[in-house]
Design a protein around this motif. Structure first.
Motif, PDB file in Angstrom:
ATOM      1  N   ALA A  32       0.844  -1.197   0.000  1.00 17.75           N
ATOM      2  CA  ALA A  32       0.000   0.000   0.000  1.00 17.75           C
ATOM      3  C   ALA A  32       0.875   1.240   0.000  1.00 17.75           C
ATOM      4  CB  ALA A  32      -0.926   0.013   1.210  1.00 17.75           C
ATOM      5  N   ASN A 111      -4.920  -4.829   6.670  1.00 16.43           N
ATOM      6  CA  ASN A 111      -5.423  -3.602   7.267  1.00 16.43           C
ATOM      7  C   ASN A 111      -4.279  -2.738   7.765  1.00 16.43           C
ATOM      8  OD1 ASN A 111      -8.060  -4.241   6.796  1.00 16.43           O
ATOM      9  ND2 ASN A 111      -8.407  -5.171   8.796  1.00 16.43           N
ATOM     10  N   ILE A 114      -2.562  -0.763   4.852  1.00 14.16           N
ATOM     11  CA  ILE A 114      -3.356   0.386   4.409  1.00 14.16           C
ATOM     12  C   ILE A 114      -3.325   1.485   5.468  1.00 14.16           C
ATOM     13  CG2 ILE A 114      -5.700   1.141   3.861  1.00 14.16           C
ATOM     14  CD1 ILE A 114      -6.105  -1.685   2.617  1.00 14.16           C
ATOM     15  N   THR A 302      -9.743   3.528  -0.994  1.00 14.62           N
ATOM     16  CA  THR A 302      -8.668   2.566  -1.224  1.00 14.62           C
ATOM     17  C   THR A 302      -8.842   2.041  -2.644  1.00 14.62           C
ATOM     18  OG1 THR A 302      -8.698   1.927   1.112  1.00 14.62           O
ATOM     19  CG2 THR A 302      -7.533   0.488  -0.402  1.00 14.62           C
ATOM     20  N   VAL A 327      -5.558   5.932  -0.511  1.00 15.50           N
ATOM     21  CA  VAL A 327      -4.491   4.937  -0.461  1.00 15.50           C
ATOM     22  C   VAL A 327      -4.601   4.011  -1.665  1.00 15.50           C
ATOM     23  CG1 VAL A 327      -3.503   3.013   0.865  1.00 15.50           C
ATOM     24  CG2 VAL A 327      -4.414   5.010   2.057  1.00 15.50           C
ATOM     25  N   SER A 329      -3.563   0.313  -3.091  1.00 15.98           N
ATOM     26  CA  SER A 329      -3.267  -0.964  -2.430  1.00 15.98           C
ATOM     27  C   SER A 329      -3.335  -2.121  -3.412  1.00 15.98           C
ATOM     28  CB  SER A 329      -4.284  -1.193  -1.302  1.00 15.98           C
ATOM     29  OG  SER A 329      -4.189  -2.500  -0.773  1.00 15.98           O
ATOM     30  N   ALA A 332      -6.804  -3.729  -3.027  1.00 15.82           N
ATOM     31  CA  ALA A 332      -8.015  -2.906  -3.192  1.00 15.82           C
ATOM     32  C   ALA A 332      -9.099  -3.715  -3.906  1.00 15.82           C
ATOM     33  CB  ALA A 332      -7.671  -1.661  -3.991  1.00 15.82           C
TER      34      ALA A 332
END
Length: 332
Positions: A32, A111, A114, A302, A327, A329, A332
């Protein structure tokens, strides 16, 4: 490897060489990366990366350390980490100075990646302006702080950090719903920055007319006159953005009368030693607050790395701007 670079004014995925890992560096396989206004300015040709920095976009990379350079403790290998970089975060692999890296603050790998990408640059910016350029962390009781533009990536962290430090916190946003959400983050009051009377009313009600001891501002020239009105005597105005312009007239009489201090800051322009001190301070003081959930990442979107162009479009909006951080990622 793939990387995101600016091509003809647009962020696109390109093929790039995998970074070489030098002394004191780690190589992160990126999961991320945050998106910042610096990325938009770089793509537009207005904010070139520092000499020696990669052309690849991105100022913070979160992922797994897959290689360490000479002089780096091998315990970093396999560690989930986030690092502040001068560029290169939005790529499959990113080389970073180990002194600018921290273990992820949140358990749960994806998690955590991110969250780390959403937090590090914003936390470093907030700490630098609130504490390094503001007031020592042990002297915040009784302080009145105003976070102008509190719904942005830095603003959402700064509101929470200032509150955790012990200040009475006011903030501004462009919509009533955003103002309400900022009070849920801990702000004692929030006002619509389009309404000057509402701003002056917040100063009167929240500070009993004293004014704000510290103002953190992203608007630049467009907010200068109003910020001087809101500032307390001996107050500090820290400018971290120029969203409303860079050229303004200044009433020096107000500066003298209030013994005010006006200063600007840009994290990217600091030397490695200064950044390392900031990252260390964030690890020591802010990361525990994240673990305790007293500071939470606020994430607007995201998106997959392949959607970088869309991320830039969201961030560049003049209205309905993202609440919090965007963000990119792999998940995502």
């Amino acid at each position: 490897m793939w990387a995101i670079q600016g091509v003809d004014g647009v962020p696109v995925l390109v093929e790039a060489d995998r970074p070489q890992v030098g002394a004191g560096q780690i190589l992160i396989e990126v999961s991320a990366a945050g998106v910042n206004r610096a990325d938009l300015l770089q793509v537009a040709g207005h904010y070139p990366p520092p000499a020696g920095a990669p052309q690849t976009l991105g100022l913070e990379a979160a992922g797994t350390v897959v290689e360490v350079g000479p002089g780096v403790d091998s315990a970093w290998l396999g560690r989930a980490a986030v690092a502040l970089v001068e560029g290169g975060a939005q790529a499959q692999f990113c080389a970073a100075n180990v002194d600018l890296a921290l273990p992820l603050p949140i358990a749960g790998r994806l998690n955590g990646y991110i969250a780390g990408a959403a937090l590090l640059e914003a936390a470093v910016t907030a700490w630098h302006n609130l504490v390094d350029l503001g007031f020592p962390s042990d002297s915040w009781a009784g302080r009145f702080v105003l976070i102008q533009g509190g719904s942005g990536a830095v603003g959402t962290v700064a509101v929470q950090l200032a509150k955790a430090l012990g200040a009475t916190v006011g903030t501004t946003a462009g919509e009533l719903d955003r103002c309400h959400k900022l009070t849920l983050l801990g702000a004692d009051a929030a006002a619509d920055y389009h309404n000057p009377d509402e701003l002056l009313g917040m100063k009167q009600e929240l500070t009993d007319g004293h004014g704000f001891d510290l103002i953190l501002d992203v608007s630049g020239a467009g907010g200068l006159e109003r910020n001087l009105e809101l500032l307390a005597k001996h107050g500090i105005l820290n400018i971290i953005g120029l969203q409303k312009g860079r050229h303004a007239q200044l009433d020096l009489g107000q500066v003298l009368t209030k013994s005010a201090r006006i200063q600007g800051s840009a994290i990217r322009g600091l030397d490695v030693e200064a950044k390392a001190r900031l990252v260390s301070a964030v690890g020591e003081h802010v990361w525990p607050l994240v673990q305790e959930q007293r500071i939470r990442p606020v994430i607007a979107y995201t998106l997959a790395f392949s959607k970088a162009k869309r991320a830039h479009k969201y961030l560049a909006k003049s209205t309905a701007r993202p609440l919090g951080k965007i963000v990119l990622s792999t998940d995502a």
